[in-house]
Design an enzyme around this catalytic site. Structure first.
Site, short mmCIF file in Angstrom:
data_model
loop_
_atom_site.label_atom_id
_atom_site.label_comp_id
_atom_site.label_asym_id
_atom_site.label_seq_id
_atom_site.Cartn_x
_atom_site.Cartn_y
_atom_site.Cartn_z
N ASN A 1 -36.52 6.47 2.88
CA ASN A 1 -37.98 6.61 2.84
C ASN A 1 -38.44 7.09 4.21
OD1 ASN A 1 -40.73 6.35 2.68
ND2 ASN A 1 -40.75 4.11 2.63
N LYS B 1 -41.38 8.00 5.06
CA LYS B 1 -42.78 7.70 5.35
C LYS B 1 -43.47 8.96 5.89
CE LYS B 1 -41.24 3.05 6.25
NZ LYS B 1 -41.47 1.77 6.88
N GLU C 1 -46.61 -0.76 2.58
CA GLU C 1 -47.57 -0.01 3.41
C GLU C 1 -48.69 0.57 2.54
OE1 GLU C 1 -44.76 2.42 5.57
OE2 GLU C 1 -44.03 0.60 6.55
N GLU D 1 -38.31 -5.90 -0.60
CA GLU D 1 -38.59 -5.60 0.80
C GLU D 1 -39.53 -6.65 1.38
OE1 GLU D 1 -37.84 -1.16 1.59
OE2 GLU D 1 -39.93 -1.38 1.03
N GLY E 1 -39.14 -2.67 9.51
CA GLY E 1 -39.34 -2.09 10.84
C GLY E 1 -39.35 -3.08 11.98
N SER F 1 -35.18 -3.22 7.68
CA SER F 1 -34.32 -3.20 8.87
C SER F 1 -32.83 -3.09 8.57
CB SER F 1 -34.61 -4.42 9.76
OG SER F 1 -35.95 -4.39 10.21
C1 PEP Z 1 -39.24 0.55 4.29
O1 PEP Z 1 -40.34 0.68 4.84
O2 PEP Z 1 -39.11 0.78 3.07
C2 PEP Z 1 -38.13 0.10 5.11
C3 PEP Z 1 -37.13 -0.46 4.53
O3 PEP Z 1 -38.26 0.31 6.47
P1 PEP Z 1 -37.21 -0.11 7.62
O4 PEP Z 1 -35.82 0.25 7.12
O5 PEP Z 1 -37.61 0.72 8.80
O6 PEP Z 1 -37.35 -1.56 7.83
#
Ligand code: PEP
Length: 246
Positions: A5, A7, A94, A160, A166, A204
């Site tokens: 992803n 973003k 988000e 998630e 993040g 993460s």
């Molecule tokens: C996400 O936003 O879907 C995500 C998993 O982000 P990150 O891997 O940066 O934590």
């Protein structure tokens, strides 16, 4: 199943560098669903290069709207299919937090998308909800939008935890595994066709911790944000998933 992803990140140069790194690092393997969801603007450019280089990576999007017509800035499911996208992410935290996306709205989008592309439905609790031990209640509520529906096997869920996105913090692999089992049980018992969905973990995930997650029975893959922005680290995570770098 491993999905990137991006973003609101990317540029033509970044895509070129990413693909070079990906091709230098990826150890070939058949069968794994590898997807990338760049911003809409870059879907066609990305797809052209993937086809030119003969890579087995599916293109997808980070969201889709519930209908077409007079809806300024929206993108419809027909457009997504027209551009050869194979999947859409829905309900990312988000979108829920920054853009006030409700369960009700996500449910309408899901109904439109689910039979047309592979839908990845994101669910997860906030830090506060986690601290109050409300995780399962929150997930059950988010999962209520598929209750009583016939869900195709192409549907998957990304668990998630918002506090893991993040931040570099994650639940333990064992805790994620327990939650994934819970999600699979809830979906199986509440859907009309008793589907047991693919459940990805997101939050993460990186090259250093991916193996610990993928070893767990109920973790079927990952949705990756930050670590997917570099072709090398994303390819290494795919390699780890494929048992190539263990
Ligand atoms: C996400 O936003 O879907 C995500 C998993 O982000 P990150 O891997 O940066 O934590």
């Amino acid at each position: 199943m491993i999905v990137a992803n991006w973003k609101c990140n990317g540029s033509k140069k970044m895509i070129q560098d990413w693909l070079r790194q990906y091709m230098d690092t990826f150890i070939s393997s058949t069968g794994t669903y590898v997807g990338i969801a760049p911003p809409y603007m870059y879907v066609e450019h990305f797809l052209n290069l993937i086809n030119e280089y003969g890579l087995d990576i599916k293109l997808g999007v980070q969201d889709v709207d519930k209908s077409s017509g007079a809806r300024t800035s929206a993108i419809s499911i027909d457009m997504i299919q027209d551009m050869d996208c194979k999947f859409t992410i829905l309900g990312h935290s988000e979108k829920r937090v920054i853009f006030n996306e409700s369960n009700e709205n996500i449910s309408k989008k899901l109904d439109i998308a689910i039979d047309k592309v592979d839908a990845i439905y994101c669910i997860g609790e906030s830090a506060e909800e986690n601290n109050k031990n409300q995780t399962k209640d929150i997930l059950e509520n988010q999962l209520s939008i598929i209750k009583g529906k016939i869900i195709p096997s192409s549907f998957s869920i990304a668990y998630e935890p918002v506090w893991a996105i993040g931040t570099g913090n994650t639940p333990t692999p064992e805790d994620i595994n327990d939650i994934h089992k819970f999600i699979k049980d809830v979906v199986q018992s509440s859907t009309e066709n008793n589907i047991v969905p693919t459940v990805l973990y997101g939050g993460s995930v990186n090259e250093a911790n991916a193996e610990s997650f993928f070893k767990q029975n109920y973790i079927d893959g990952a949705l990756i944000g930050g670590a997917s922005l570099e072709g090398k680290s994303f390819a290494n995570i795919v390699n780890i998933f494929n048992g190539k770098n263990l």
